[in-house]
Design a protein around this motif. Structure first.
Motif: not given
Length: 179
Positions: A33-38, A113-129
């Motif tokens: 949902e965060a991604a499609v707000l880009a 970027q929206n996914i990467l920024l939303k993830a920590p608010t959910l307690g999640l970590g990410t890595c862009w490959i």
């Protein structure tokens, strides 16, 4: 968990060590949902996301499509993988070469970027490959011919508390003003 955008920007990290804890589907949905707000060129929203939960497919991608890169850390059994794709048709039709070589990349990068920024608010970590063999990925994922793959994002619960950000270049090194 962060909620202030500046604090979020300061704390965001690429995570390569994840807990053996399943990521809830609801949280993946929130990331998307965060991604499609880009923003996107002409608001075409060309992105398409493939959420890969099948660990055998993740392992095949790691071994066959990302073979030139150190991705051993992706062998965690609860890791989810989001393939960020796009259908460039409308963008290319409207903007030609610039649409294909720039706008699609900008559009998908903004969604990532929206996914990467939303993830920590959910307690999640990410890595862009971004390093992978496109042809192998298309084959393994059996992608529709209209789609192009631009990136992957690993998603999981970080194994460690994220520490302070590595140093960043001073603004005086990267900014100039034109008056």
């Amino acid at each position: 968990m962060c909620t202030d955008i500046f604090e979020l920007l300061q704390q965001r990290r690429s995570v390569r060590k994840y807990q053996e804890k399943e990521v809830e589907s609801e949280k993946i949905e929130q990331l998307l949902e965060a991604a499609v707000l880009a923003p996107s060129a002409a608001n075409f929203q060309p992105w398409r996301f493939k959420v890969i939960e099948n660990q055998d497919i993740i392992e095949e991608l790691r071994k066959e499509a990302m073979v030139a890169f150190n991705t051993n850390w992706m062998s965690k059994g609860t890791l989810k993988l989001i393939a960020v794709c796009a259908d460039p048709t409308k963008t290319v039709d409207k903007y030609g070469e610039r649409g294909e070589n720039l706008y699609i990349i900008q559009d998908t990068a903004a969604a990532i970027q929206n996914i990467l920024l939303k993830a920590p608010t959910l307690g999640l970590g990410t890595c862009w490959i971004g390093g992978f063999n496109e042809e192998k990925v298309e084959e393994i994922l059996n992608l529709d011919s209209s789609l192009e793959i631009y990136a992957f994002i690993t998603v999981g619960y970080p194994e460690e508390k994220l520490g302070p950000r590595t140093s960043r270049r001073d603004l005086s090194e990267v900014v100039s003003y034109i008056k």
